[in-house]
Scaffold this motif. Structure first.
Motif, PDB file in Angstrom:
ATOM      1  N   UNK A 169       1.301   5.202  11.895  1.00 43.28           N
ATOM      2  CA  UNK A 169       1.917   3.950  11.469  1.00 43.28           C
ATOM      3  C   UNK A 169       1.665   3.595  10.024  1.00 43.28           C
ATOM      4  N   UNK A 170       0.461   3.885   9.518  1.00 46.35           N
ATOM      5  CA  UNK A 170       0.155   3.540   8.120  1.00 46.35           C
ATOM      6  C   UNK A 170       1.032   4.342   7.159  1.00 46.35           C
ATOM      7  N   UNK A 171       1.350   5.583   7.521  1.00 41.39           N
ATOM      8  CA  UNK A 171       2.229   6.390   6.681  1.00 41.39           C
ATOM      9  C   UNK A 171       3.657   5.874   6.750  1.00 41.39           C
ATOM     10  N   UNK A 172       4.093   5.465   7.942  1.00 43.46           N
ATOM     11  CA  UNK A 172       5.425   4.875   8.085  1.00 43.46           C
ATOM     12  C   UNK A 172       5.554   3.654   7.185  1.00 43.46           C
ATOM     13  N   UNK A 173       4.561   2.795   7.225  1.00 45.92           N
ATOM     14  CA  UNK A 173       4.597   1.572   6.413  1.00 45.92           C
ATOM     15  C   UNK A 173       4.668   1.915   4.930  1.00 45.92           C
ATOM     16  N   UNK A 174       3.836   2.842   4.485  1.00 49.21           N
ATOM     17  CA  UNK A 174       3.818   3.203   3.066  1.00 49.21           C
ATOM     18  C   UNK A 174       5.183   3.703   2.601  1.00 49.21           C
ATOM     19  N   UNK A 175       5.797   4.561   3.391  1.00 54.01           N
ATOM     20  CA  UNK A 175       7.082   5.126   2.990  1.00 54.01           C
ATOM     21  C   UNK A 175       8.199   4.086   3.015  1.00 54.01           C
ATOM     22  N   UNK A 176       8.177   3.184   3.995  1.00 55.07           N
ATOM     23  CA  UNK A 176       9.191   2.126   4.021  1.00 55.07           C
ATOM     24  C   UNK A 176       9.067   1.227   2.797  1.00 55.07           C
ATOM     25  N   UNK A 185       7.780   2.054  -0.081  1.00 52.12           N
ATOM     26  CA  UNK A 185       8.198   2.825  -1.254  1.00 52.12           C
ATOM     27  C   UNK A 185       9.712   2.976  -1.318  1.00 52.12           C
ATOM     28  N   UNK A 186      10.369   2.860  -0.160  1.00 56.53           N
ATOM     29  CA  UNK A 186      11.834   2.948  -0.119  1.00 56.53           C
ATOM     30  C   UNK A 186      12.503   1.612  -0.423  1.00 56.53           C
TER      31      UNK A 186
END
Length: 291
Positions: free
Chosen positions: A15-22, A24-25
């Protein structure tokens, strides 16, 4: 109007990676947390936070109103029967998808869910798949391999140079970096180009035996690591000594007993299922410093 993307378990490995990428998008995701104080300050300024226990069906329904996309993870459950606990969480997700009309959901499932029964606590993820499919909304089930981060729970043994497992040492299976799973999930959450109920496996870069894992870890951490198979009863005893309840023990043991003898994942390795991060790279970056 900007898309409203809901992310559950946003402080976890995936989840933390999902949040970071969203972020950044250019998306401002809505994060559902039972304990908002766990979120770091830098992230908090770029997201919307809703305090929510995923085990509370009414709270989940309120928190997901107006969502365009949902990333759902069945969180760790206190239930003595973990499969039933995961299924209960999945029912809450399905109700929210159905009653709030959420168009797309990405669900973090597992290899073995295709069996539907006989895979320990994974059976609860299988039931969640069925419940989400029953909503009629577009749902993607990510059936993931064995997380690299599971090794972080074995630090004491690894310091002694032993990797203990109930799996046959020559049994190959998919191993994957949870951050890579997060990248697949984020890409799907950002895309409107898919529909219907479907499955996508996330296998990592290669299938590994525990013997091979020990060899990789030996080079990565700087000392010899030897793979050692233990019996199912020894595994049970180790879990009980760590304070795990009898029901939870059987849910964990059932994953290995249900997936090791003749089990072949339904989803074949392909360009869609293969992710880039190797165990060697992950272990050098994350496991070596922890040891």
């Amino acid at each position: 109007m900007p898309k409203k993307i809901i992310v559950t378990t946003p402080t976890g490995h995936v989840g933390s990676r999902v949040v970071q990428l969203l972020v950044q998008a250019g998306v401002r995701p809505t994060l559902l947390l039972r304990a908002p104080e766990k979120l770091d300050a830098a992230t908090r300024d770029r997201v919307d936070v809703v305090q929510c226990d995923q085990g509370d069906a009414d709270a989940v329904l309120r928190a997901t109103q107006g969502a365009d996309s949902l990333f759902w993870v069945d969180p760790p459950t206190p239930d003595d029967d973990p499969a039933a606990g995961y299924a209960r969480m999945g029912a809450n997700a399905a109700r929210a998808v159905r009653e709030n009309g959420i168009p797309r959901t990405v669900f973090l499932s597992s290899i073995g869910a295709e069996k539907r029964h006989g895979a320990g606590e994974i059976d609860g993820l299988a039931r969640t798949e069925e419940l989400l499919d029953g909503t009629g909304a577009s749902v993607l089930h990510l059936r993931c391999g064995y997380f690299f981060t599971n090794l972080l729970m074995e630090l004491a043994d690894l310091r002694r140079g032993v990797l203990r497992t109930p799996w046959p040492l020559d049994h190959p299976m998919a191993w994957v970096d949870p951050r890579d799973i997060g990248e697949v999930a984020a890409a799907r959450l950002l895309s409107d180009g898919w529909s219907g109920a479907s499955v996508q496996a996330v296998h990592g870069p290669e299938d590994l035996t525990f013997t091979r894992v020990a060899e990789v870890l030996s080079l990565a951490v700087g000392h010899e690591v030897r793979a050692e198979r233990i019996s199912d009863d020894e595994f049970r005893a180790a879990l009980r000594s760590a304070g795990v309840s009898d029901g939870q023990v059987e849910g964990i043991v059932g994953m290995s007993t249900g997936l090791r003898d003749g089990f072949v994942p339904e989803d074949e390795r392909s360009i869609l299922t293969t992710t880039p991060t190797t165990l060697a790279a992950w272990a050098h970056a994350h496991l070596r410093p922890a040891l």
